[in-house]
Design a protein around this motif. Structure first.
Motif, PDB file in Angstrom:
ATOM      1  N   ASP A  69       0.854  -1.200   0.000  1.00 39.34           N
ATOM      2  CA  ASP A  69       0.000   0.000   0.000  1.00 39.34           C
ATOM      3  C   ASP A  69       0.882   1.239   0.000  1.00 39.34           C
ATOM      4  O   ASP A  69       1.905   1.267   0.690  1.00 39.34           O
ATOM      5  CB  ASP A  69      -0.897   0.016   1.252  1.00 39.34           C
ATOM      6  CG  ASP A  69      -1.919  -1.105   1.238  1.00 39.34           C
ATOM      7  OD1 ASP A  69      -2.642  -1.235   0.240  1.00 39.34           O
ATOM      8  OD2 ASP A  69      -1.977  -1.863   2.225  1.00 39.34           O
ATOM      9  N   ARG A 125      -2.533  -4.123  -9.294  1.00 41.93           N
ATOM     10  CA  ARG A 125      -2.631  -5.446  -8.668  1.00 41.93           C
ATOM     11  C   ARG A 125      -3.028  -6.447  -9.764  1.00 41.93           C
ATOM     12  O   ARG A 125      -3.366  -6.032 -10.868  1.00 41.93           O
ATOM     13  CB  ARG A 125      -3.609  -5.497  -7.487  1.00 41.93           C
ATOM     14  CG  ARG A 125      -3.280  -4.499  -6.375  1.00 41.93           C
ATOM     15  CD  ARG A 125      -4.196  -4.732  -5.183  1.00 41.93           C
ATOM     16  NE  ARG A 125      -4.107  -3.639  -4.215  1.00 41.93           N
ATOM     17  CZ  ARG A 125      -3.282  -3.656  -3.176  1.00 41.93           C
ATOM     18  NH1 ARG A 125      -2.490  -4.670  -2.961  1.00 41.93           N
ATOM     19  NH2 ARG A 125      -3.267  -2.648  -2.333  1.00 41.93           N
ATOM     20  N   ASP A 199      -4.890  -0.642   5.710  1.00 48.14           N
ATOM     21  CA  ASP A 199      -3.494  -0.386   5.325  1.00 48.14           C
ATOM     22  C   ASP A 199      -2.581  -0.567   6.539  1.00 48.14           C
ATOM     23  O   ASP A 199      -1.462  -1.062   6.419  1.00 48.14           O
ATOM     24  CB  ASP A 199      -3.338   1.037   4.769  1.00 48.14           C
ATOM     25  CG  ASP A 199      -4.033   1.199   3.418  1.00 48.14           C
ATOM     26  OD1 ASP A 199      -4.418   0.183   2.812  1.00 48.14           O
ATOM     27  OD2 ASP A 199      -4.196   2.355   2.974  1.00 48.14           O
TER      28      ASP A 199
HETATM   29 MG    MG Z   1      -5.025   0.665  -0.675  1.00 49.43          MG
END
Ligand code: MG
Ligand code: AMP
Length: 295
Positions: A69, A125, A199
């Protein structure tokens, strides 16, 4: 090589590496000012190459972005995709799988977004989450995720066989830089919408994620689908590294694409000449022809 490309490229399986040994910081000697000026030049070159890719339709390009992140996946998309032609560019983000996606094999949702010939796709991702977050958070039994490295290599090989040029970037940030970025989000009202307690939960498992990434880099780097480790603590250096590596990968195809376009031009001109030769009387009747101009 590192000084020329700014990244560490892994293009063989079982390469020994420890992420802690690889810098997250910009190369010494590259200033922000130079990097940003160079990025501007390179983005114009990439735009031109993408036009050839689109016209020739002999290949497609897949850029996979992975990283912790705040590592800058969205930033790369903003800057690199931002200098591309939207016609022929496809950005796809992969979040927590939907129920329908969970009811299929893990590659199902990814494969349908593989770029078709002429297109460039950026994955924010990807199928790698299925051996990263899935492994770290024990979302499926180990016996299942262990098999996925092989499936991923075979999947990427299949894409390459279909003339997809595959680039995989791991945006490598330090734990302290991540903390700074997460805290900055809290201070800045314009980024507060990004605040997500998950996160911080994920950050607690930093070492587990680094281990999972190291295994990905060891097991899923191949000559045709290499991994590029990008020092990502500075955004301007990260952007320069990604665009430089992308161009280094695509430049060798320029001749092929240009030749295909030249052939198409010759074929089109020959067909047009033949058309005119066979229909002189018809064209004469319609008179002045069509003077509309395209762009
Ligand atoms: Mg994120
Ligand atoms: P973001 O990229 O911040 O929008 O977050 C997307 C979230 O989806 C991240 O927390 C990922 O770990 C999660 N995610 C992506 N793919 C998967 C997957 N296959 N299984 C579980 N979680 C996933």
């Amino acid at each position: 090589m590192a000084s020329k490309t700014y990244v560490t490229t892994i293009d063989e399986r079982d390469t020994k590496l420890r992420l802690d040994d690889i810098s997250t910081e910009p190369d010494k000697g590259v200033t922000r000012e130079d990097a940003e000026a160079r990025f501007g030049e390179l983005s114009a070159e990439l735009f031109g190459l993408q036009d050839l890719l689109w016209g020739a339709k002999t290949h497609s390009v897949l850029i996979v972005l992975q990283g912790m992140d705040t590592a800058g996946k969205d930033g790369v998309i903003k800057h690199v995709a931002g200098c591309l032609n939207p016609r022929g560019t496809n950005v796809v983000s992969f979040g927590v799988p939907t129920k329908e996606e969970q009811e299929h094999d893990f590659l199902w949702r990814v494969h349908r977004h593989a770029p078709r010939k002429g297109e460039l796709a950026l994955f924010n991702r990807s199928h790698y989450e299925d051996v990263l977050v899935v492994r770290v958070n024990n979302l499926v039994p180990e016996s299942l995720w262990k098999e996925r490295y092989g499936h991923i290599r075979d999947f990427e090989e299949l894409l390459c066989e279909h003339d997809t040029i595959v680039l995989k970037f791991f945006l490598h940030i330090s734990k302290s830089e991540q903390e700074r970025r997460l805290l900055d989000r809290e201070k800045d009202p314009s980024t507060a919408w990004k605040l997500n307690v998950n996160d911080w939960r994920t950050r607690e498992k930093w070492r587990d994620f680094q281990d999972a990434y190291e295994e990905v880099l060891r097991r899923c780097a191949t000559p045709r689908a290499p991994w590029h480790i990008v020092p990502a603590d500075s955004k301007w250096f990260r952007n320069l590294a990604v665009i430089t590596t992308t161009l280094n990968t695509l430049r060798p195809y320029k001749k092929i694409w240009q030749r295909k376009l030249d052939d198409m031009g010759l074929r089109g001109a020959a067909e047009l000449a033949e058309y005119r030769r066979l229909q002189p009387a018809e064209r004469g009747k319609s008179g002045k022809g069509d003077s509309r101009k395209g762009d």
